[in-house]
Design an enzyme around this catalytic site. Sequence first.
Site, PDB file in Angstrom:
ATOM      1  N   LYS A  34     -37.646   7.892  47.567  1.00  0.00           N
ATOM      2  CA  LYS A  34     -37.321   8.818  48.596  1.00  0.00           C
ATOM      3  C   LYS A  34     -38.465  10.223  48.406  1.00  0.00           C
ATOM      4  O   LYS A  34     -38.330  10.634  47.336  1.00  0.00           O
ATOM      5  CB  LYS A  34     -35.960   9.269  48.622  1.00  0.00           C
ATOM      6  N   ASP A  61     -37.691  11.794  53.828  1.00  0.00           N
ATOM      7  CA  ASP A  61     -36.645  12.612  53.989  1.00  0.00           C
ATOM      8  C   ASP A  61     -37.185  13.716  54.697  1.00  0.00           C
ATOM      9  O   ASP A  61     -37.051  14.950  54.005  1.00  0.00           O
ATOM     10  CB  ASP A  61     -35.748  12.607  52.816  1.00  0.00           C
ATOM     11  N   LYS A  63     -35.783  15.123  57.578  1.00  0.00           N
ATOM     12  CA  LYS A  63     -34.764  15.874  58.496  1.00  0.00           C
ATOM     13  C   LYS A  63     -35.250  16.380  59.796  1.00  0.00           C
ATOM     14  O   LYS A  63     -35.041  17.566  59.834  1.00  0.00           O
ATOM     15  CB  LYS A  63     -33.844  16.620  57.735  1.00  0.00           C
ATOM     16  N   ASP A  66     -35.889  19.146  66.756  1.00  0.00           N
ATOM     17  CA  ASP A  66     -36.758  20.043  67.638  1.00  0.00           C
ATOM     18  C   ASP A  66     -36.318  19.535  69.008  1.00  0.00           C
ATOM     19  O   ASP A  66     -35.552  18.570  69.014  1.00  0.00           O
ATOM     20  CB  ASP A  66     -38.241  20.111  67.202  1.00  0.00           C
ATOM     21  N   THR A 121     -24.131  18.221  53.537  1.00  0.00           N
ATOM     22  CA  THR A 121     -22.733  18.500  52.620  1.00  0.00           C
ATOM     23  C   THR A 121     -22.746  19.734  52.065  1.00  0.00           C
ATOM     24  O   THR A 121     -21.626  20.149  51.378  1.00  0.00           O
ATOM     25  CB  THR A 121     -22.711  17.312  51.345  1.00  0.00           C
ATOM     26  N   ARG A 213     -32.065  12.692  39.733  1.00  0.00           N
ATOM     27  CA  ARG A 213     -31.970  12.973  38.422  1.00  0.00           C
ATOM     28  C   ARG A 213     -31.463  11.965  37.410  1.00  0.00           C
ATOM     29  O   ARG A 213     -31.905  11.993  36.175  1.00  0.00           O
ATOM     30  CB  ARG A 213     -31.074  14.421  38.381  1.00  0.00           C
TER      31      ARG A 213
HETATM   32  O1  C5P Z   1     -30.864  14.321  41.873  1.00  0.00           O
HETATM   33  P1  C5P Z   1     -29.663  13.727  42.655  1.00  0.00           P
HETATM   34  O2  C5P Z   1     -29.303  12.183  42.348  1.00  0.00           O
HETATM   35  O3  C5P Z   1     -28.594  14.694  43.026  1.00  0.00           O
HETATM   36  O4  C5P Z   1     -30.563  13.784  44.095  1.00  0.00           O
HETATM   37  C1  C5P Z   1     -29.887  13.413  45.191  1.00  0.00           C
HETATM   38  C2  C5P Z   1     -31.045  13.291  46.406  1.00  0.00           C
HETATM   39  O5  C5P Z   1     -30.099  13.180  47.369  1.00  0.00           O
HETATM   40  C3  C5P Z   1     -31.823  14.624  46.641  1.00  0.00           C
HETATM   41  O6  C5P Z   1     -32.933  14.438  47.121  1.00  0.00           O
HETATM   42  C4  C5P Z   1     -31.002  15.346  47.413  1.00  0.00           C
HETATM   43  O7  C5P Z   1     -31.673  16.260  48.302  1.00  0.00           O
HETATM   44  C5  C5P Z   1     -30.454  14.370  48.544  1.00  0.00           C
HETATM   45  N1  C5P Z   1     -29.131  14.742  49.314  1.00  0.00           N
HETATM   46  C6  C5P Z   1     -28.066  14.957  48.898  1.00  0.00           C
HETATM   47  N2  C5P Z   1     -26.991  15.129  49.402  1.00  0.00           N
HETATM   48  C7  C5P Z   1     -27.069  15.059  50.816  1.00  0.00           C
HETATM   49  C8  C5P Z   1     -28.179  14.673  51.379  1.00  0.00           C
HETATM   50  C9  C5P Z   1     -29.429  14.395  50.491  1.00  0.00           C
HETATM   51  O8  C5P Z   1     -27.962  15.159  47.405  1.00  0.00           O
HETATM   52  N3  C5P Z   1     -26.016  15.344  51.485  1.00  0.00           N
END
Ligand code: C5P
Length: 234
Positions: A34, A61, A63, A66, A121, A213
């Site tokens: 991603k 990603d 998003k 417009d 979220t 992460r």
């Molecule tokens: O590091 P982590 O596992 O928290 O990363 C989750 C990824 O998913 C990040 O790129 C974050 O921006 C994305 N994301 C999220 N929650 C959402 C939408 C996207 O954590 N509701």
Amino acid sequence: MGKDVIVACDYPDRETTLNFLDRFEGSGVKPFVKIGMELFYAEGPDIVREIKARGHRIFLDLKLHDIPNTVKKAMAVLSRLDVDMCNLHAAGTKRMMEAAIEGLTRPDGTRPVLLAVTQLTSTDQEALENDLLIHEPIKDVVMKYALNAKESGLDGVVCSPLEAGEVHGVCGNGFLTVTPGVRFAEGDAGDQKRVTTPERARELGSDYIVMGRPVTAAADPVAAYMRAMADFVG
Ligand code: C5P
């Protein structure tokens, strides 16, 4: 496309990203990657081409949100970039989502998978009511936006694994749920409020999990990725 783990490469630049992906060279696996706004705005479309040329599938990603005509034209550009998956905000309305599908569809009829973000979220009931003047329960808003996305021809939504079952109930099992907020049982949740393990996400019906992460910050990212794959895909 089937069940898969998507690795969120939330890196600031090309060098850090490619150093991370180099760790997978020789492992025999090419994770679905991603790319988010930070990396894309820093490096532009070339980073997409370069990661694609290395054989990775890409979820871009960005998003989009417009007027329909602008989204349609922007989606045509993303389609030519040959991304595998991209997304937009369902709040842009059904007309915008239909225009997005039109823009994304190539002359041969193929197109990348298109997902909708329903409500971020980070938006809670209070913000929904006070800032956006939406007085319905947030869960109902999420399901209505998911249904709007389905009716506009989109392929799925980005949502919490905890919402995956309900989205499938409302939109059908073929409607994809791509779910972040996934952690290994012993892992640090970080800034994610409600987390789920890869096994639990599978039980809840997620089609794809997005993990950043827990993989990118692991001492051995390849081992962490393989573990996520084994737990989620089997
Ligand atoms: O590091 P982590 O596992 O928290 O990363 C989750 C990824 O998913 C990040 O790129 C974050 O921006 C994305 N994301 C999220 N929650 C959402 C939408 C996207 O954590 N509701």
